[in-house]
Every structure is written in structure tokens, then in C-alpha cells.
Scaffold this motif. Structure first.
Motif, PDB file in Angstrom:
ATOM      1  N   ARG A 196     -40.900  52.659 -35.743  1.00  0.00           N
ATOM      2  CA  ARG A 196     -40.023  53.826 -35.943  1.00  0.00           C
ATOM      3  C   ARG A 196     -40.400  54.569 -37.217  1.00  0.00           C
ATOM      4  NH1 ARG A 196     -35.753  50.363 -34.456  1.00  0.00           N
ATOM      5  NH2 ARG A 196     -35.154  50.141 -36.661  1.00  0.00           N
ATOM      6  N   ALA A 197     -40.681  53.812 -38.263  1.00  0.00           N
ATOM      7  CA  ALA A 197     -41.013  54.437 -39.545  1.00  0.00           C
ATOM      8  C   ALA A 197     -42.298  55.237 -39.456  1.00  0.00           C
ATOM      9  CB  ALA A 197     -41.127  53.367 -40.624  1.00  0.00           C
TER      10      ALA A 197
ATOM     11  N   SER B 295     -34.463  56.273 -31.710  1.00  0.00           N
ATOM     12  CA  SER B 295     -33.544  55.182 -31.371  1.00  0.00           C
ATOM     13  C   SER B 295     -34.035  54.359 -30.185  1.00  0.00           C
ATOM     14  CB  SER B 295     -32.149  55.737 -31.079  1.00  0.00           C
ATOM     15  OG  SER B 295     -32.155  56.530 -29.899  1.00  0.00           O
TER      16      SER B 295
ATOM     17  N   GLU C 127     -37.798  50.010 -30.600  1.00  0.00           N
ATOM     18  CA  GLU C 127     -37.157  48.782 -31.076  1.00  0.00           C
ATOM     19  C   GLU C 127     -37.694  48.310 -32.419  1.00  0.00           C
ATOM     20  OE1 GLU C 127     -37.603  45.884 -28.034  1.00  0.00           O
ATOM     21  OE2 GLU C 127     -36.305  46.940 -26.594  1.00  0.00           O
ATOM     22  N   ASP C 128     -38.990  48.440 -32.659  1.00  0.00           N
ATOM     23  CA  ASP C 128     -39.601  47.918 -33.877  1.00  0.00           C
ATOM     24  C   ASP C 128     -39.367  48.878 -35.046  1.00  0.00           C
ATOM     25  OD1 ASP C 128     -42.040  47.663 -35.824  1.00  0.00           O
ATOM     26  OD2 ASP C 128     -41.991  45.783 -34.714  1.00  0.00           O
ATOM     27  N   SER C 129     -38.814  48.364 -36.155  1.00  0.00           N
ATOM     28  CA  SER C 129     -38.464  49.221 -37.286  1.00  0.00           C
ATOM     29  C   SER C 129     -39.697  49.831 -37.947  1.00  0.00           C
ATOM     30  CB  SER C 129     -37.657  48.427 -38.314  1.00  0.00           C
ATOM     31  OG  SER C 129     -38.413  47.330 -38.803  1.00  0.00           O
ATOM     32  N   HIS C 130     -40.793  49.094 -38.016  1.00  0.00           N
ATOM     33  CA  HIS C 130     -42.013  49.637 -38.620  1.00  0.00           C
ATOM     34  C   HIS C 130     -42.616  50.733 -37.743  1.00  0.00           C
ATOM     35  CE1 HIS C 130     -42.746  45.850 -41.301  1.00  0.00           C
ATOM     36  NE2 HIS C 130     -41.900  46.711 -41.841  1.00  0.00           N
TER      37      HIS C 130
ATOM     38  N   SER D 280     -37.683  51.676 -48.633  1.00  0.00           N
ATOM     39  CA  SER D 280     -37.049  50.779 -47.673  1.00  0.00           C
ATOM     40  C   SER D 280     -37.404  51.261 -46.271  1.00  0.00           C
ATOM     41  CB  SER D 280     -35.525  50.765 -47.858  1.00  0.00           C
ATOM     42  OG  SER D 280     -34.958  51.976 -47.383  1.00  0.00           O
ATOM     43  N   GLU D 281     -36.934  50.539 -45.263  1.00  0.00           N
ATOM     44  CA  GLU D 281     -37.190  50.948 -43.884  1.00  0.00           C
ATOM     45  C   GLU D 281     -36.285  52.095 -43.443  1.00  0.00           C
ATOM     46  OE1 GLU D 281     -37.017  47.565 -41.331  1.00  0.00           O
ATOM     47  OE2 GLU D 281     -38.755  46.583 -42.253  1.00  0.00           O
ATOM     48  N   ASP D 282     -35.327  52.458 -44.270  1.00  0.00           N
ATOM     49  CA  ASP D 282     -34.459  53.595 -43.983  1.00  0.00           C
ATOM     50  C   ASP D 282     -35.187  54.875 -44.398  1.00  0.00           C
ATOM     51  OD1 ASP D 282     -32.484  55.430 -43.573  1.00  0.00           O
ATOM     52  OD2 ASP D 282     -31.106  54.661 -45.105  1.00  0.00           O
TER      53      ASP D 282
END
Length: 508
Positions: free
Chosen positions: A185-186, A177, A180-183, A338-340
């Protein structure tokens, strides 16, 4: 009378038995399946041979320090007959829609690649690795606490107990968490499938231990995973021991408060073998089920409170042709739709898998002979298969067969979309379900890694190597966590309780 009886011939049971054999003990290994090796076993269909649970191994490289320790242990256990091939760089690839990132070793190369791809997040990346290092140290302390003598374990808990609890309770999702960057994080969180807990519940300690283990490279057994059982069985038998297949354990006998014998069925007959010690590597739930109900009731109650972890579906693929030329490689591919990245496959009959893990074992093994193979794995909730989980194979209904075929077609279509060049080479496919897993390795509810990977599991004293029953010891993933290396270490720790001189092998 045997010196020790080991229940289960997965990597932890084999390690315990081989280590004791190397110490001069006569060990009997009991395996309920017709093939030894647990999830290191292989099976053959037509012209293809498939691995069931080994995708890569850590800690077996040429490093002379801690990162090569596991390899040196295996060399000692097998007399140098077990060899490994480097899976190369990258060893893992993370794919999301419109995005791909290759994970390389050593850790410095991985970090530099992250900095290059996400230059605006340098501070967050550095903080991530600092936290991973601290969590990894806590993971190693936890494993030591599980296996050391009581007084030493008590001292270690005083010294590092607070840190272990902190990183057990802190989840992967909480750590991510801050990114900040979703990629980004993935990429950092994608490999949670290696221990079978989604980020919302995954202890950061386990994520750090398992993913960090590959910072010095990923490797594959030369000759395939079946080499684990073959090389260790020779060591066990050379010391006067045995490995008996189709030996279905029914009872662990306790006499005068101490484990003294094991009762099992073999070829339709009931047998009893006496021993000085028992090491159970068949899972803690299966272990307590083999004890009389009045024995260690509080331990039994604590064990029953721990739930099975996530299960999985595995699609085995056989190819004809040069799959490397068509885009396959020794690297494992983590595909997210997906990014989830935290979604678990809840309804396999009604939706595509939110994530796939794709591996090509035949490209990793330089000794591979024959046609190429692939494996597609999707972690799932086992509830869709619950009606058939505890039924004998002959009682599986047409409804189950239809569900299995439907899910197989869905996974095939999903694989073909992601690897269109390989689709034309596909000649064989077969699906393994949670029912398959439960049947062949007796994993509760077909769980991929045994008990749920949670803070409750990591902080539970009911999973120590020493049980409340004198003479009965635990080994396996329930004790140590997921993976070949951790499971092997649990087996060695259990053997070291019986032969304390083996502790020095932890420092080879």
C-alpha cells in the motif's frame, strides 16, 4: 495594442505566450516577481544555485508516441533549444522504517519488481494497474473537456463524463484499501506529494495521471529549470512580444462585456495596456480578485468556495564534496517515518515531519557547474504560519523568524538522521515556508499546487479554460492539475482558443 496579454510567467503562461508567438502574435507577458519562470525559476546563494519547484519532468523522452508528446511540443515551442537528461533508474525510491523499494521505468519493470517483492499479491497488483489505466484515461478526458469548444466538450462529457466523475470521487485511500499488505500500500500510494493531496481526499484520477506520467521515464532540463523561461522568452520577443518583470496586475478591464485591457503597477507607476484577449495564468482566485465585483458574480462565488490546497516547507541544502560517493543519487527519495503514509505535518514547531521528499537536483543536470545541492520538502498545513501569510515582508515579526529557525533546525536534524554520510558535507541551508511561497508566487495561503486537489475541484466547471467573461481565458495548475506537463498543456489549450490551428500540436 497587444494581440494577447498573458498574466503570469510560470510554465503555463510561458507556453501560452510562446505558442501564440509562434503563430505570429505580439504577446505581452506580465510577471509580478523580479524573476521569470514561476516555480521553474532558480536562485543563487553563495556558491550554490537552487531549483525552486522542478524535481523531474515526464513526457519528454525519445518515445515517438503519446509518451513523448510533451517533448515534441517543447521542441516546437523553443526551436529545439530546450533539452532534457534522463534521471536514470530508479527515478523514485520509497523508504519506510526497515523497508525500501526502488521504482523503475518502464511500467513493465515497475510491475515486475512489485510481483517479485510481493508474490502473494499478484492479482491485487494487476487489478491496481488496470484501475490506474482507466483513471488515467479519464484524467486526459477531463483536461480535454476543460479546453475544447463548448459543443465538443459537451459531447465528450456525454461520452466519458460518468467515468470522469467516478474516478474524481473515488479516493486514493479507497483504492488502497483493497491492498492487504501495508508495505505494498505504501509503495503504490507514497507519491501523493506530487500533487499535494493526502490519500483520504486525493482523487484517484489525479494520482493515476501524475504517477502514471513517469511510466516512460523521468527527466531533468539540461542547464536547470531556468531554461524554460530563457528559451521561451526568446521566442516571445522574436515575434515582437515582451516579458515585463515587477508588473503587479491590479485590474483586468472589461469593456462592453469583453476583457480589453490589463492595469498593473510597475516601478511605482500605474500602467494600462490594451489587448484583444487576456490569458490569466496567475491562479483563478487571483484572477477573479482583479475583476470588478459585479462581473460574473456566480462564477466568483463558485471560485471562492474552492479552498487552497496543502502548503509546504522546503529546506535548501548546499554541500561541499562528492555527494554521490556518500549515497546521494539522481533518484528522488520519499521518506515516511511510519507506515501511515497519509499523515500531513500539522504542527511543524512541535513534531518531526511525518514524511520528507528529498531530491538532489545537481546530480540530475549534466550541465551543472559548481557545488552540489539538495532539497528537502515536507507538505504541511499552513495554519501555523497563518498570522504572517498576508503581511508584507517587512512586517514579519520576531515570532515568525523564531518559528522559521526552529522548524529549519528540526528538518535539518531529520535529514541528518536519514543521510548521516552527507551531514558532514553540509555547508549551507535555508528554509522556505508557506509565507515564502505566498510572497513570491502569490499562491493563496502558500499552497503548493494552487487549489485543493479534491473531487469538488475536478468536477467544477468554474475552472474551464473559457471563463464567463469573453476574451478572458484561464491557464495553469488550477485548470489542469499539478506538474510541469499538465500546466504546459493548459497553456497550450488556452492559446488554442485564440488560435485554433494550435490544436493540432496536441497530436504531434
Amino acid at each position: 495594442m497587444w494581440d494577447t496579454i498573458v498574466i503570469g510567467s510560470g510554465i503555463s503562461g510561458l507556453t501560452a505566450a510562446a505558442a501564440l508567438a509562434r503563430s505570429g502574435q505580439r504577446v505581452l507577458v506580465l510577471e509580478q516577481h523580479s524573476v521569470a519562470g514561476g516555480l521553474t525559476q532558480t536562485f543563487t546563494r553563495q556558491e550554490w544555485t537552487f531549483a525552486t519547484g522542478v524535481h523531474y519532468v515526464s513526457g519528454v523522452g525519445p518515445d515517438s508516441g503519446a509518451d513523448g508528446q510533451f517533448g515534441r511540443i517543447l521542441q516546437w515551442l523553443t526551436g529545439g533549444t530546450l533539452q532534457f537528461a534522463d534521471c536514470g533508474n530508479p527515478y523514485d525510491i520509497v523508504r519506510l522504517p526497515g523497508f525500501e523499494f526502488a521504482i523503475e521505468h518502464p511500467q513493465a519493470a515497475y510491475r515486475n519488481a512489485l510481483h517479485a517483492r510481493f508474490p502473494a499479491h499478484r492479482a491485487a497488483i494487476e487489478h491496481w494497474f488496470e484501475e490506474m489505466d482507466a483513471a488515467g484515461q479519464s484524467a486526459r478526458s477531463l483536461l480535454a473537456m476543460r479546453g475544447l469548444p463548448a459543443l465538443l466538450a459537451w459531447g465528450l462529457r456525454l461520452w466519458h463524463g460518468a467515468e470522469v466523475r467516478h474516478f474524481s470521487v473515488r479516493t486514493l485511500a479507497e483504492a488502497l484499501s483493497a491492498i492487504e499488505d501495508s508495505h505494498l500500500r505504501a509503495v503504490l500510494g507514497a507519491r501523493w506529494g506530487n500533487y499535494g493531496a493526502a490519500p483520504e481526499t486525493a482523487p484517484l484520477l489525479e494520482h493515476a495521471l501524475v504517477t502514471g506520467a513517469y511510466d516512460s521515464g523521468a527527466f531533468y532540463p539540461v542547464g536547470g529549470p531556468t531554461r524554460f523561461a530563457k528559451t521561451m522568452q526568446r521566442v516571445i520577443e522574436a515575434a515582437g512580444g515582451q516579458l515585463r518583470l515587477r508588473a503587479d496586475v491590479k485590474q483586468i478591464v472589461v469593456t462592453d462585456g469583453r476583457a480589453s485591457a490589463v492595469v498593473f503597477e510597475h516601478d511605482g507607476k500605474r500602467h494600462s495596456e490594451s489587448c484583444t484577449s487576456v490569458i490569466s495564468a496567475m491562479g483563478v482566485a487571483n484572477t477573479v480578485a482583479c475583476l470588478d465585483a459585479q462581473i460574473a458574480p456566480s462564477w466568483r462565488e463558485t471560485v471562492h468556495a474552492l479552498r487552497p490546497g496543502l502548503s509546504y516547507l522546503a529546506l535548501y541544502l548546499g554541500f561541499d564534496g562528492d555527494i554521490a560517493a556518500a549515497g546521494a543519487s539522481p533518484a528522488n527519495v520519499w521518506i515516511y517515518e511510519s507506515e501511515d503514509i497519509g499523515r500531513v505535518w500539522q504542527a511543524p514547531a512541535d513534531e518531526d515531519a511525518p514524511a520528507l521528499f528529498v531530491s538532489f537536483p545537481s546530480l540530475k543536470d549534466p550541465a551543472h557547474v559548481g557545488k552540489h545541492t539538495g532539497e528537502v520538502v515536507a507538505l504541511c498545513d499552513a495554519s501555523s504560519f497563518e498570522p504572517w501569510l498576508h503581511l508584507p515582508a517587512e512586517h514579519r515579526s520576531e515570532e515568525y523568524i523564531a518559528l522559521k529557525a526552529w522548524v529549519e533546525d528540526r528538518m535539518l536534524a531529520q535529514f541528518r538522521r536519514h543521510f548521516p554520510a552527507l551531514a558532514a558535507m553540509l555547508r549551507f541551508h535555508e528554509l522556505s515556508t508557506p509565507v515564502t511561497q505566498q510572497h513570491f508566487v502569490r499562491s493563496p495561503d502558500g499552497a503548493m499546487y494552487g487549489l485543493e486537489m479534491s473531487a469538488r475541484r475536478l468536477t467544477s466547471r468554474s475552472l474551464d479554460v473559457r471563463t464567463p467573461v469573453p476574451g478572458l481565458l484561464l491557464a495553469g495548475q488550477d485548470v489542469s492539475g499539478a506538474g510541469i506537463q499538465a500546466s504546459c498543456m493548459s497553456g497550450l489549450l488556452a492559446a488554442a482558443v485564440i488560435e485554433p490551428s494550435l490544436l493540432r500540436r496536441l497530436n504531434v
